[in-house]
Every structure is written in structure tokens, then in C-alpha cells.
Design a protein around this motif. Structure first.
Motif, mmCIF file in Angstrom:
data_model
loop_
_atom_site.group_PDB
_atom_site.id
_atom_site.type_symbol
_atom_site.label_atom_id
_atom_site.label_comp_id
_atom_site.label_asym_id
_atom_site.label_seq_id
_atom_site.Cartn_x
_atom_site.Cartn_y
_atom_site.Cartn_z
ATOM 1 N N ALA A 83 82.555 88.141 39.773
ATOM 2 C CA ALA A 83 83.695 87.314 40.174
ATOM 3 C C ALA A 83 83.659 87.039 41.675
ATOM 4 O O ALA A 83 83.970 85.932 42.128
ATOM 5 C CB ALA A 83 85.006 87.988 39.783
ATOM 6 N N GLU A 84 83.265 88.035 42.448
ATOM 7 C CA GLU A 84 83.153 87.855 43.901
ATOM 8 C C GLU A 84 82.069 86.829 44.231
ATOM 9 O O GLU A 84 82.263 85.933 45.052
ATOM 10 C CB GLU A 84 82.843 89.204 44.567
ATOM 11 C CG GLU A 84 82.777 89.134 46.070
ATOM 12 C CD GLU A 84 82.470 90.476 46.715
ATOM 13 O OE1 GLU A 84 82.366 90.494 47.956
ATOM 14 O OE2 GLU A 84 82.308 91.490 46.002
ATOM 15 N N TRP A 85 80.915 86.940 43.579
ATOM 16 C CA TRP A 85 79.815 85.988 43.752
ATOM 17 C C TRP A 85 80.278 84.571 43.440
ATOM 18 O O TRP A 85 80.066 83.644 44.213
ATOM 19 C CB TRP A 85 78.650 86.421 42.868
ATOM 20 C CG TRP A 85 77.665 85.366 42.502
ATOM 21 C CD1 TRP A 85 77.520 84.783 41.277
ATOM 22 C CD2 TRP A 85 76.669 84.766 43.340
ATOM 23 N NE1 TRP A 85 76.500 83.854 41.314
ATOM 24 C CE2 TRP A 85 75.963 83.828 42.568
ATOM 25 C CE3 TRP A 85 76.309 84.936 44.677
ATOM 26 C CZ2 TRP A 85 74.926 83.066 43.075
ATOM 27 C CZ3 TRP A 85 75.277 84.171 45.190
ATOM 28 C CH2 TRP A 85 74.594 83.250 44.395
ATOM 29 N N ARG A 86 80.922 84.408 42.285
ATOM 30 C CA ARG A 86 81.377 83.072 41.881
ATOM 31 C C ARG A 86 82.446 82.520 42.815
ATOM 32 O O ARG A 86 82.533 81.316 43.000
ATOM 33 C CB ARG A 86 81.887 83.087 40.443
ATOM 34 C CG ARG A 86 80.787 83.219 39.397
ATOM 35 C CD ARG A 86 79.714 82.136 39.486
ATOM 36 N NE ARG A 86 80.143 80.851 39.017
ATOM 37 C CZ ARG A 86 79.885 80.327 37.848
ATOM 38 N NH1 ARG A 86 79.155 80.991 36.978
ATOM 39 N NH2 ARG A 86 80.333 79.139 37.522
ATOM 40 N N SER A 87 83.259 83.382 43.408
ATOM 41 C CA SER A 87 84.268 82.885 44.344
ATOM 42 C C SER A 87 83.626 82.342 45.616
ATOM 43 O O SER A 87 84.181 81.457 46.264
ATOM 44 C CB SER A 87 85.291 83.975 44.678
ATOM 45 O OG SER A 87 84.737 84.960 45.519
#
Length: 100
Positions: A74-78
């Protein structure tokens, strides 16, 4: 070793910002994932909104389970997701042959 290959298309005119974002996401997030072994990023010449991301993992599960089902995904995609023109096409590959 498993190769994850992601074919990424970004929104037009966002190359400079995406260049920085993908480097940030790779070094700050993905590089710390279980089973991570390295990466390469190539950007299109004829198609400047196209990127090919190659990430090397110890096992398929290191990517599909350990990383994709973690908060780190989720952090990567954000970080990189806001630049996507469409969802990346992601496939996995085993090494068949390698030059010296």
C-alpha cells in the motif's frame, strides 16, 4: 530467482516526477521487502510514458504473498500509483539461460 516484470504506463507529461517517485518507492519500500534481490527500471524512448520495471525476488511467494499482502505494498502504491494511466501489467519469469 524470480523476475517480476511490470509494464507501466504513466500519465503524459509526468516523467520527471515519476522518475523520482519510482526511485523513492524502490529504495525506501521495496528494497526492504523479504526476498528482494534487486531491480532495474527502463524508460521508453519511442513511448516516453512507458516504463519497464524488473524486480528480482528469491521466490514467487516473496512477491505475491510476503510483499503484495503487506502494508508495504500500500505504501509503494501510494508513492507510484498516482502516476499510472492504467494498472500495470505484471508477470513473473524463471531464468532459462544467462550469458557469462
Amino acid at each position: 530467482m524470480i523476475l517480476e516484470l511490470a509494464d507501466i504506463r504513466i500519465l503524459p507529461g509526468q516523467q520527471t516526477a515519476f522518475d523520482a517517485a519510482i526511485q523513492q518507492g524502490l529504495t525506501q519500500v521495496i528494497a526492504h521487502a523479504k526476498g528482494f534481490r534487486g531491480y532495474k527500471v527502463n524508460k521508453g524512448i519511442e513511448s516516453p510514458e512507458r516504463y519497464v520495471l524488473m524486480i528480482f525476488w528469491d521466490t514467487l511467494e516473496n512477491h505475491t504473498i510476503d510483499f503484495r499482502q503487506s502494508a508495504a505494498f500500500a505504501e509503494w502504491r501510494s508513492i507510484v500509483g498516482p502516476f499510472f494511466a492504467s494498472a500495470p501489467v505484471v508477470e513473473h519469469f524463471d531464468l532459462l539461460v544467462k550469458s557469462a
